[in-house]
Scaffold this motif. Structure first.
Motif, PDB file in Angstrom:
ATOM      1  N   SER A  48       0.850  -1.182   0.000  1.00 34.27           N
ATOM      2  CA  SER A  48       0.000   0.000   0.000  1.00 34.27           C
ATOM      3  C   SER A  48       0.887   1.234   0.000  1.00 34.27           C
ATOM      4  O   SER A  48       1.995   1.230   0.532  1.00 34.27           O
ATOM      5  CB  SER A  48      -0.926   0.011   1.214  1.00 34.27           C
ATOM      6  OG  SER A  48      -0.179   0.086   2.404  1.00 34.27           O
ATOM      7  N   ILE A  49       0.408   2.299  -0.614  1.00 35.56           N
ATOM      8  CA  ILE A  49       1.158   3.545  -0.636  1.00 35.56           C
ATOM      9  C   ILE A  49       0.194   4.682  -0.381  1.00 35.56           C
ATOM     10  O   ILE A  49      -0.979   4.627  -0.736  1.00 35.56           O
ATOM     11  CB  ILE A  49       1.893   3.756  -1.981  1.00 35.56           C
ATOM     12  CG1 ILE A  49       0.919   3.631  -3.152  1.00 35.56           C
ATOM     13  CG2 ILE A  49       3.037   2.778  -2.136  1.00 35.56           C
ATOM     14  CD1 ILE A  49       1.552   3.940  -4.489  1.00 35.56           C
ATOM     15  N   THR A  50       0.684   5.728   0.256  1.00 39.50           N
ATOM     16  CA  THR A  50      -0.154   6.886   0.549  1.00 39.50           C
ATOM     17  C   THR A  50       0.301   8.116  -0.226  1.00 39.50           C
ATOM     18  O   THR A  50      -0.439   9.086  -0.321  1.00 39.50           O
ATOM     19  CB  THR A  50      -0.124   7.196   2.053  1.00 39.50           C
ATOM     20  OG1 THR A  50       1.235   7.416   2.463  1.00 39.50           O
ATOM     21  CG2 THR A  50      -0.698   6.036   2.846  1.00 39.50           C
ATOM     22  N   ASN A  51       1.538   8.098  -0.772  1.00 42.99           N
ATOM     23  CA  ASN A  51       2.001   9.206  -1.600  1.00 42.99           C
ATOM     24  C   ASN A  51       3.057   8.689  -2.576  1.00 42.99           C
ATOM     25  O   ASN A  51       3.322   7.478  -2.629  1.00 42.99           O
ATOM     26  CB  ASN A  51       2.557  10.361  -0.738  1.00 42.99           C
ATOM     27  CG  ASN A  51       3.716   9.928   0.149  1.00 42.99           C
ATOM     28  OD1 ASN A  51       4.493   9.055  -0.213  1.00 42.99           O
ATOM     29  ND2 ASN A  51       3.827  10.548   1.309  1.00 42.99           N
TER      30      ASN A  51
ATOM     31  N   PHE B  28      -2.946  10.334  -7.672  1.00 43.71           N
ATOM     32  CA  PHE B  28      -2.690   9.046  -8.302  1.00 43.71           C
ATOM     33  C   PHE B  28      -3.640   8.004  -7.733  1.00 43.71           C
ATOM     34  O   PHE B  28      -4.291   8.207  -6.708  1.00 43.71           O
ATOM     35  CB  PHE B  28      -1.238   8.605  -8.079  1.00 43.71           C
ATOM     36  CG  PHE B  28      -0.977   8.090  -6.678  1.00 43.71           C
ATOM     37  CD1 PHE B  28      -0.979   6.728  -6.409  1.00 43.71           C
ATOM     38  CD2 PHE B  28      -0.750   8.971  -5.623  1.00 43.71           C
ATOM     39  CE1 PHE B  28      -0.755   6.253  -5.113  1.00 43.71           C
ATOM     40  CE2 PHE B  28      -0.525   8.509  -4.333  1.00 43.71           C
ATOM     41  CZ  PHE B  28      -0.529   7.142  -4.080  1.00 43.71           C
ATOM     42  N   GLN B  29      -3.665   6.861  -8.421  1.00 41.40           N
ATOM     43  CA  GLN B  29      -4.401   5.701  -7.928  1.00 41.40           C
ATOM     44  C   GLN B  29      -3.467   4.501  -7.916  1.00 41.40           C
ATOM     45  O   GLN B  29      -2.638   4.326  -8.815  1.00 41.40           O
ATOM     46  CB  GLN B  29      -5.618   5.409  -8.813  1.00 41.40           C
ATOM     47  CG  GLN B  29      -6.714   6.444  -8.725  1.00 41.40           C
ATOM     48  CD  GLN B  29      -7.950   6.051  -9.522  1.00 41.40           C
ATOM     49  OE1 GLN B  29      -7.887   5.256 -10.437  1.00 41.40           O
ATOM     50  NE2 GLN B  29      -9.089   6.620  -9.143  1.00 41.40           N
TER      51      GLN B  29
ATOM     52  N   CYS C 120      -0.433   8.368 -16.157  1.00 45.03           N
ATOM     53  CA  CYS C 120       0.866   7.781 -16.488  1.00 45.03           C
ATOM     54  C   CYS C 120       1.195   6.772 -15.392  1.00 45.03           C
ATOM     55  O   CYS C 120       1.182   7.113 -14.209  1.00 45.03           O
ATOM     56  CB  CYS C 120       1.960   8.847 -16.542  1.00 45.03           C
ATOM     57  SG  CYS C 120       1.988   9.804 -18.059  1.00 45.03           S
ATOM     58  N   SER C 121       1.497   5.554 -15.795  1.00 43.99           N
ATOM     59  CA  SER C 121       1.729   4.488 -14.810  1.00 43.99           C
ATOM     60  C   SER C 121       3.204   4.415 -14.426  1.00 43.99           C
ATOM     61  O   SER C 121       4.082   4.326 -15.293  1.00 43.99           O
ATOM     62  CB  SER C 121       1.268   3.142 -15.376  1.00 43.99           C
ATOM     63  OG  SER C 121      -0.119   3.153 -15.628  1.00 43.99           O
ATOM     64  N   PHE C 122       3.452   4.431 -13.125  1.00 45.63           N
ATOM     65  CA  PHE C 122       4.798   4.320 -12.562  1.00 45.63           C
ATOM     66  C   PHE C 122       4.909   2.962 -11.888  1.00 45.63           C
ATOM     67  O   PHE C 122       4.081   2.614 -11.042  1.00 45.63           O
ATOM     68  CB  PHE C 122       5.032   5.446 -11.554  1.00 45.63           C
ATOM     69  CG  PHE C 122       6.354   5.390 -10.838  1.00 45.63           C
ATOM     70  CD1 PHE C 122       7.531   5.717 -11.499  1.00 45.63           C
ATOM     71  CD2 PHE C 122       6.422   5.019  -9.509  1.00 45.63           C
ATOM     72  CE1 PHE C 122       8.747   5.674 -10.840  1.00 45.63           C
ATOM     73  CE2 PHE C 122       7.625   4.975  -8.837  1.00 45.63           C
ATOM     74  CZ  PHE C 122       8.803   5.304  -9.506  1.00 45.63           C
ATOM     75  N   VAL C 123       5.922   2.174 -12.247  1.00 47.58           N
ATOM     76  CA  VAL C 123       6.039   0.802 -11.749  1.00 47.58           C
ATOM     77  C   VAL C 123       6.555   0.798 -10.311  1.00 47.58           C
ATOM     78  O   VAL C 123       7.636   1.326 -10.018  1.00 47.58           O
ATOM     79  CB  VAL C 123       6.977  -0.046 -12.635  1.00 47.58           C
ATOM     80  CG1 VAL C 123       7.071  -1.475 -12.084  1.00 47.58           C
ATOM     81  CG2 VAL C 123       6.483  -0.072 -14.080  1.00 47.58           C
TER      82      VAL C 123
ATOM     83  N   ILE D 256      -0.497   7.940 -12.147  1.00 45.69           N
ATOM     84  CA  ILE D 256      -0.382   9.368 -11.841  1.00 45.69           C
ATOM     85  C   ILE D 256      -1.225  10.172 -12.832  1.00 45.69           C
ATOM     86  O   ILE D 256      -1.166   9.934 -14.040  1.00 45.69           O
ATOM     87  CB  ILE D 256       1.092   9.809 -11.915  1.00 45.69           C
ATOM     88  CG1 ILE D 256       1.950   8.948 -10.974  1.00 45.69           C
ATOM     89  CG2 ILE D 256       1.230  11.285 -11.561  1.00 45.69           C
ATOM     90  CD1 ILE D 256       3.440   9.122 -11.181  1.00 45.69           C
ATOM     91  N   ASP D 257      -1.988  11.106 -12.314  1.00 45.07           N
ATOM     92  CA  ASP D 257      -2.845  11.922 -13.166  1.00 45.07           C
ATOM     93  C   ASP D 257      -2.013  12.606 -14.257  1.00 45.07           C
ATOM     94  O   ASP D 257      -1.063  13.349 -13.962  1.00 45.07           O
ATOM     95  CB  ASP D 257      -3.570  12.970 -12.317  1.00 45.07           C
ATOM     96  CG  ASP D 257      -4.522  13.814 -13.130  1.00 45.07           C
ATOM     97  OD1 ASP D 257      -4.102  14.871 -13.625  1.00 45.07           O
ATOM     98  OD2 ASP D 257      -5.691  13.399 -13.295  1.00 45.07           O
TER      99      ASP D 257
END
Length: 256
Positions: free
Chosen positions: A3-6, A33-34, A55-58, A111-112
């Motif tokens: 899980s990530i919050t930022n 982001f989601q 934009c997807s960040f791995v 990321i938006d």
């Protein structure tokens, strides 16, 4: 990472490419982001479609970028792992010109796109970091063109194994010269312009000559200097000084 919050991981990654100040890093970490998981083979980007609104960040896992001929033949043009942006190329383009798929189970931060584009224009250091990210990707593409176009079968396979090992090490995925390669022989063939039968024979030949130990999809590099020479591998094109400047010493010392 479950899980990530930022986006602290993303901010740290960009900070390796350009000098971000505290305000830049805080702004990147606060981007909307989601958090998302994708199954193997799931599409992140589809050729011919408008870019998605993110934009997807791995965060974990591997993905691959590819193009198809009109007859359906596939050419894989790059592999991506933790710390990579998967569709930076389409940040300012209207139509996707290639596809990106998950190679393994993939964890990403979506990321938006509009927010990231605005930040790239308004914060010069962030824009520079994203430029460098795209330039490193382009450098890797050029090396893959050379690999497919001018190296023989042994060198092609040796080169891609060297690259994957070094990039996994740089991303902190591995800390030795052995790794799980979650690519089928067909996928390796699509990345090197070879048939799966030829890939199989080449892997066996490299193992027989003592360069690697190959068991299923597990690869152990037995002699780093030899496989590097066999693959004509020079890591200059990876620009590790701007991607993973923390790495100690020459590459030959990482893989004794």
């Amino acid at each position: 990472m479950s899980s990530i919050t930022n986006l602290d991981f993303f901010a740290r990654r960009l900070s390796q490419r350009a000098a971000l100040d505290e305000e830049d890093r805080a702004a990147v970490s606060a981007l909307p982001f989601q958090h998302r998981y994708l199954n193997p083979s799931a599409y992140v980007v589809r050729e011919g479609e408008p870019p998605r609104p993110h934009c997807s960040f791995v965060l974990s896992g591997l993905a691959f970028r590819h193009k198809l001929t009109v007859h359906g033949a596939r050419q894989i043009v790059s592999i991506h792992l933790a710390g990579d942006l998967l569709d930076l190329q389409h940040l300012f383009l209207n139509i996707a010109d290639h596809s990106v798929q998950a190679l393994t189970e993939l964890e990403v931060a979506d990321i938006d796109r509009d927010a990231l584009r605005e930040m790239a224009l308004e914060r010069p250091a962030v824009g520079q970091a994203l430029w460098i990210d795209g330039l490193v990707d382009a450098s890797i593409y050029r090396e893959w063109v050379l690999n497919v176009g001018r190296r023989d079968a042994r060198a092609r396979i040796a080169h891609i194994l060297c690259e994957i090992a070094v990039r996994m090490h740089a991303a902190g995925v591995i800390d030795a010269a052995d790794f799980h390669l979650p690519m089928t022989q067909e996928q390796l063939g699509d990345a090197t312009g070879m048939t799966s039968v030829h890939v199989n024979r080449t892997l066996k030949a490299l193992a027989k000559d003592g360069l690697i130990d190959h068991s299923g999809r597990w690869i152990a590099i037995q002699d780093w200097n030899k496989i590097r020479r066999e693959g004509d591998f020079n890591p200059l094109y990876l620009h590790l000084d701007q991607v993973a400047p923390h790495l100690p010493g020459p590459l030959s010392s990482m893989f004794p």
